[in-house]
Motif scaffolding. Structure first.
Motif, PDB file in Angstrom:
ATOM      1  N   ALA A 182       0.828  -1.204   0.000  1.00  9.67           N
ATOM      2  CA  ALA A 182       0.000   0.000   0.000  1.00  9.67           C
ATOM      3  C   ALA A 182       0.864   1.256   0.000  1.00  9.67           C
ATOM      4  CB  ALA A 182      -0.928  -0.009   1.213  1.00  9.67           C
ATOM      5  N   LYS A 183       1.912   1.247   0.810  1.00 10.00           N
ATOM      6  CA  LYS A 183       2.807   2.413   0.843  1.00 10.00           C
ATOM      7  C   LYS A 183       3.569   2.559  -0.467  1.00 10.00           C
ATOM      8  CE  LYS A 183       3.462   2.682   5.848  1.00 10.00           C
ATOM      9  NZ  LYS A 183       4.434   2.650   6.973  1.00 10.00           N
ATOM     10  N   GLY A 184       3.895   1.424  -1.092  1.00 11.93           N
ATOM     11  CA  GLY A 184       4.557   1.495  -2.388  1.00 11.93           C
ATOM     12  C   GLY A 184       3.665   2.123  -3.446  1.00 11.93           C
ATOM     13  N   PHE A 185       2.386   1.718  -3.467  1.00 16.44           N
ATOM     14  CA  PHE A 185       1.443   2.318  -4.407  1.00 16.44           C
ATOM     15  C   PHE A 185       1.230   3.803  -4.096  1.00 16.44           C
ATOM     16  CE2 PHE A 185      -0.027  -2.093  -5.287  1.00 16.44           C
ATOM     17  CZ  PHE A 185       0.084  -2.034  -6.663  1.00 16.44           C
ATOM     18  N   ASP A 186       1.284   4.139  -2.816  1.00 22.08           N
ATOM     19  CA  ASP A 186       1.133   5.534  -2.416  1.00 22.08           C
ATOM     20  C   ASP A 186       2.304   6.361  -2.936  1.00 22.08           C
ATOM     21  OD1 ASP A 186      -0.249   7.633  -1.034  1.00 22.08           O
ATOM     22  OD2 ASP A 186       1.285   7.535   0.524  1.00 22.08           O
ATOM     23  N   ASP A 187       3.513   5.810  -2.838  1.00 18.74           N
ATOM     24  CA  ASP A 187       4.687   6.492  -3.398  1.00 18.74           C
ATOM     25  C   ASP A 187       4.553   6.640  -4.911  1.00 18.74           C
ATOM     26  OD1 ASP A 187       5.874   6.788  -0.962  1.00 18.74           O
ATOM     27  OD2 ASP A 187       7.280   5.122  -1.181  1.00 18.74           O
ATOM     28  N   PHE A 188       4.026   5.591  -5.550  1.00 17.29           N
ATOM     29  CA  PHE A 188       3.846   5.645  -7.000  1.00 17.29           C
ATOM     30  C   PHE A 188       2.863   6.741  -7.393  1.00 17.29           C
ATOM     31  CE2 PHE A 188       1.434   4.250 -10.764  1.00 17.29           C
ATOM     32  CZ  PHE A 188       2.465   4.255 -11.697  1.00 17.29           C
ATOM     33  N   GLU A 189       1.771   6.857  -6.646  1.00 18.11           N
ATOM     34  CA  GLU A 189       0.786   7.896  -6.928  1.00 18.11           C
ATOM     35  C   GLU A 189       1.401   9.287  -6.749  1.00 18.11           C
ATOM     36  OE1 GLU A 189      -2.341   7.964  -7.996  1.00 18.11           O
ATOM     37  OE2 GLU A 189      -2.321   5.804  -8.367  1.00 18.11           O
ATOM     38  N   ALA A 190       2.275   9.432  -5.757  1.00 20.16           N
ATOM     39  CA  ALA A 190       2.872  10.735  -5.485  1.00 20.16           C
ATOM     40  C   ALA A 190       3.913  11.120  -6.537  1.00 20.16           C
ATOM     41  CB  ALA A 190       3.514  10.734  -4.099  1.00 20.16           C
ATOM     42  N   TYR A 191       4.622  10.137  -7.062  1.00 19.91           N
ATOM     43  CA  TYR A 191       5.711  10.415  -8.016  1.00 19.91           C
ATOM     44  C   TYR A 191       5.534   9.561  -9.271  1.00 19.91           C
ATOM     45  CZ  TYR A 191       7.759  12.218  -3.707  1.00 19.91           C
ATOM     46  OH  TYR A 191       7.983  12.887  -2.537  1.00 19.91           O
ATOM     47  N   ARG A 192       4.321   9.557  -9.803  1.00 20.51           N
ATOM     48  CA  ARG A 192       4.001   8.649 -10.900  1.00 20.51           C
ATOM     49  C   ARG A 192       4.916   8.841 -12.107  1.00 20.51           C
ATOM     50  NH1 ARG A 192      -2.088   8.831 -12.570  1.00 20.51           N
ATOM     51  NH2 ARG A 192      -2.185   8.388 -10.350  1.00 20.51           N
ATOM     52  N   SER A 193       5.022  10.060 -12.600  1.00 22.47           N
ATOM     53  CA  SER A 193       5.836  10.294 -13.794  1.00 22.47           C
ATOM     54  C   SER A 193       7.302  10.016 -13.542  1.00 22.47           C
ATOM     55  CB  SER A 193       5.653  11.734 -14.284  1.00 22.47           C
ATOM     56  OG  SER A 193       6.017  12.658 -13.270  1.00 22.47           O
ATOM     57  N   ASP A 194       7.791  10.339 -12.342  1.00 22.31           N
ATOM     58  CA  ASP A 194       9.196  10.112 -12.029  1.00 22.31           C
ATOM     59  C   ASP A 194       9.503   8.619 -11.949  1.00 22.31           C
ATOM     60  OD1 ASP A 194       9.971  12.984 -11.464  1.00 22.31           O
ATOM     61  OD2 ASP A 194       8.377  12.736 -10.006  1.00 22.31           O
ATOM     62  N   VAL A 195       8.594   7.872 -11.313  1.00 22.93           N
ATOM     63  CA  VAL A 195       8.789   6.424 -11.207  1.00 22.93           C
ATOM     64  C   VAL A 195       8.710   5.775 -12.583  1.00 22.93           C
ATOM     65  CG1 VAL A 195       7.846   4.285 -10.265  1.00 22.93           C
ATOM     66  CG2 VAL A 195       7.966   6.330  -8.835  1.00 22.93           C
ATOM     67  N   PHE A 251      19.245  -3.873  -6.943  1.00 28.09           N
ATOM     68  CA  PHE A 251      20.305  -2.886  -7.187  1.00 28.09           C
ATOM     69  C   PHE A 251      19.810  -1.797  -8.131  1.00 28.09           C
ATOM     70  CE2 PHE A 251      24.407  -1.806  -9.488  1.00 28.09           C
ATOM     71  CZ  PHE A 251      24.846  -0.943  -8.494  1.00 28.09           C
ATOM     72  N   ALA A 252      19.029  -2.202  -9.144  1.00 24.95           N
ATOM     73  CA  ALA A 252      18.491  -1.227 -10.098  1.00 24.95           C
ATOM     74  C   ALA A 252      17.480  -0.300  -9.443  1.00 24.95           C
ATOM     75  CB  ALA A 252      17.850  -1.956 -11.278  1.00 24.95           C
ATOM     76  N   ALA A 253      16.896  -0.729  -8.323  1.00 26.67           N
ATOM     77  CA  ALA A 253      15.842   0.045  -7.671  1.00 26.67           C
ATOM     78  C   ALA A 253      16.353   0.969  -6.578  1.00 26.67           C
ATOM     79  CB  ALA A 253      14.800  -0.897  -7.083  1.00 26.67           C
ATOM     80  N   ILE A 254      17.672   1.093  -6.428  1.00 29.57           N
ATOM     81  CA  ILE A 254      18.183   1.904  -5.315  1.00 29.57           C
ATOM     82  C   ILE A 254      17.742   3.364  -5.431  1.00 29.57           C
ATOM     83  CG2 ILE A 254      20.146   0.405  -4.823  1.00 29.57           C
ATOM     84  CD1 ILE A 254      21.913   2.267  -6.428  1.00 29.57           C
ATOM     85  N   GLY A 255      17.573   3.847  -6.655  1.00 24.90           N
ATOM     86  CA  GLY A 255      17.097   5.220  -6.822  1.00 24.90           C
ATOM     87  C   GLY A 255      15.685   5.398  -6.298  1.00 24.90           C
ATOM     88  N   LEU A 256      14.843   4.380  -6.513  1.00 27.93           N
ATOM     89  CA  LEU A 256      13.472   4.431  -6.001  1.00 27.93           C
ATOM     90  C   LEU A 256      13.466   4.360  -4.477  1.00 27.93           C
ATOM     91  CD1 LEU A 256      11.692   2.084  -8.567  1.00 27.93           C
ATOM     92  CD2 LEU A 256      11.883   4.572  -8.610  1.00 27.93           C
ATOM     93  N   TYR A 257      14.368   3.571  -3.915  1.00 30.31           N
ATOM     94  CA  TYR A 257      14.478   3.520  -2.454  1.00 30.31           C
ATOM     95  C   TYR A 257      14.803   4.902  -1.895  1.00 30.31           C
ATOM     96  CZ  TYR A 257      14.900  -1.583  -3.013  1.00 30.31           C
ATOM     97  OH  TYR A 257      14.688  -2.903  -3.330  1.00 30.31           O
ATOM     98  N   GLU A 258      15.711   5.595  -2.572  1.00 32.02           N
ATOM     99  CA  GLU A 258      16.114   6.922  -2.103  1.00 32.02           C
ATOM    100  C   GLU A 258      14.947   7.900  -2.190  1.00 32.02           C
ATOM    101  OE1 GLU A 258      18.184  10.293  -0.820  1.00 32.02           O
ATOM    102  OE2 GLU A 258      18.564   8.145  -0.562  1.00 32.02           O
ATOM    103  N   MET A 259      14.156   7.822  -3.261  1.00 31.98           N
ATOM    104  CA  MET A 259      12.998   8.703  -3.384  1.00 31.98           C
ATOM    105  C   MET A 259      11.988   8.429  -2.268  1.00 31.98           C
ATOM    106  SD  MET A 259      12.509   8.603  -7.533  1.00 31.98           S
ATOM    107  CE  MET A 259      10.948   9.494  -7.475  1.00 31.98           C
ATOM    108  N   SER A 260      11.755   7.164  -1.953  1.00 30.63           N
ATOM    109  CA  SER A 260      10.827   6.817  -0.875  1.00 30.63           C
ATOM    110  C   SER A 260      11.362   7.285   0.473  1.00 30.63           C
ATOM    111  CB  SER A 260      10.602   5.302  -0.847  1.00 30.63           C
ATOM    112  OG  SER A 260       9.884   4.878  -1.984  1.00 30.63           O
ATOM    113  N   ARG A 261      12.673   7.166   0.660  1.00 25.09           N
ATOM    114  CA  ARG A 261      13.275   7.609   1.920  1.00 25.09           C
ATOM    115  C   ARG A 261      13.089   9.109   2.109  1.00 25.09           C
ATOM    116  NH1 ARG A 261      17.710   9.863   4.130  1.00 25.09           N
ATOM    117  NH2 ARG A 261      18.386  10.547   2.061  1.00 25.09           N
ATOM    118  N   ARG A 262      13.279   9.875   1.040  1.00 22.73           N
ATOM    119  CA  ARG A 262      13.108  11.317   1.121  1.00 22.73           C
ATOM    120  C   ARG A 262      11.649  11.666   1.426  1.00 22.73           C
ATOM    121  NH1 ARG A 262      16.771  14.914  -0.803  1.00 22.73           N
ATOM    122  NH2 ARG A 262      15.051  16.290  -1.436  1.00 22.73           N
TER     123      ARG A 262
END
Length: 263
Positions: free
Chosen positions: A57-70, A110-121
């Motif tokens: 659910a939190k992952g989908f929430d992050d996706f909704e917040a940064y849809r174009s970036d993701v 490893f490819a998703a580390i950028g997405l992890y950083e966006m979620s952390r921020r």
């Protein structure tokens, strides 16, 4: 300052300076890896399927917040996969197309580390765009992140080698003449069925190892300044202490991989 054309001496001097900075940065990274080795391990808690649902659910929430970036980051990921598949077809390596598609999930963390950083921020209340995905390179544990990424790449290559050996043992060793002929041999012959069963079994072991060492390691290395050995050990302990939720998470990832590969 306007662009100017530097003479060879100035250009060579600049390259030497840049090389010196790179060497110094690499040395600091190695020193940091040694300094953080055997750092205190965080506690590992028991989780449930409800926690897995909450994470989704939190992952989908992050996706909704940064849809174009993701989606931008996802397009890069898909493009790399397409290039790998095209190389396989162009090099008469049709038997490796499925191992490439399925095994690419090994290096996905490893490819998703950028997405992890966006979620952390976002969790800290800071703004984030696709450009902030590159802030992960500023993490204190970036050396450990890249070292673990290199381990996953080696594991991915080992899986491809194993997949080719399984093909050579069952349907090989010669390459198939066409995709139709290969599909016929895979699904309509006993040797093909053997390849499927053995390949899926061996692939499961590779996937389990990759998940065990990386499912917690990358987020931990990005969020905290811990040693690589501590991150890997913590990830393995988390998998051992929560086998059912982790198995559910692995199945979700596998199902998403299948759906994403269909197009």
């Amino acid at each position: 300052m306007p662009n100017t054309i530097r003479n060879p001496v100035e250009w060579s001097g600049a390259q030497i300076v840049n090389a010196g900075h790179a060497i110094a940065s690499a040395r600091r990274t190695l020193d940091h890896l040694q300094e953080t080795a055997h750092s205190p391990a965080p506690a590992v808690r028991k989780i449930s399927i409800a926690d897995v649902r909450e994470s989704l659910a939190k992952g989908f929430d992050d996706f909704e917040a940064y849809r174009s970036d993701v989606l931008f980051v996802g397009i890069i990921y898909a493009a790399v996969g397409l290039v790998l598949a095209r190389m396989a077809f162009g090099s008469d390596l049709i038997p490796l197309v499925f191992p490439l598609a399925s095994g690419f999930a090994i290096i996905k963390p490893f490819a998703a580390i950028g997405l992890y950083e966006m979620s952390r921020r976002r969790e800290k209340g800071a703004d984030a765009t696709w450009a902030n995905a590159f802030d992960v390179f500023k993490a204190p544990a970036i050396g450990g992140i890249f070292a673990l990424g290199f381990m996953l790449v080696l594991l991915f290559l080992a899986w491809l080698a194993a997949a080719w050996i399984i093909y050579a043992w069952t349907l090989g060793p010669t390459a198939p003449t066409s995709l139709d002929a290969f599909a016929h041999d895979v699904f309509l012959t006993p040797a093909g069925w053997t390849m499927i069963v053995v390949g899926v079994g061996v692939g499961f072991l590779f996937a389990l190892l990759a998940m065990a060492i990386s499912v917690v390691s990358f987020p931990l290395l990005i969020d905290r300044d811990v040693g690589l050995d501590t991150a890997i050990q913590t990830s393995i302990r988390a998998v051992k202490q929560n086998p059912v939720p982790m198995a559910a998470w692995g199945l979700i990832v596998a199902a998403a991989l299948v759906l994403g590969s269909i197009p």
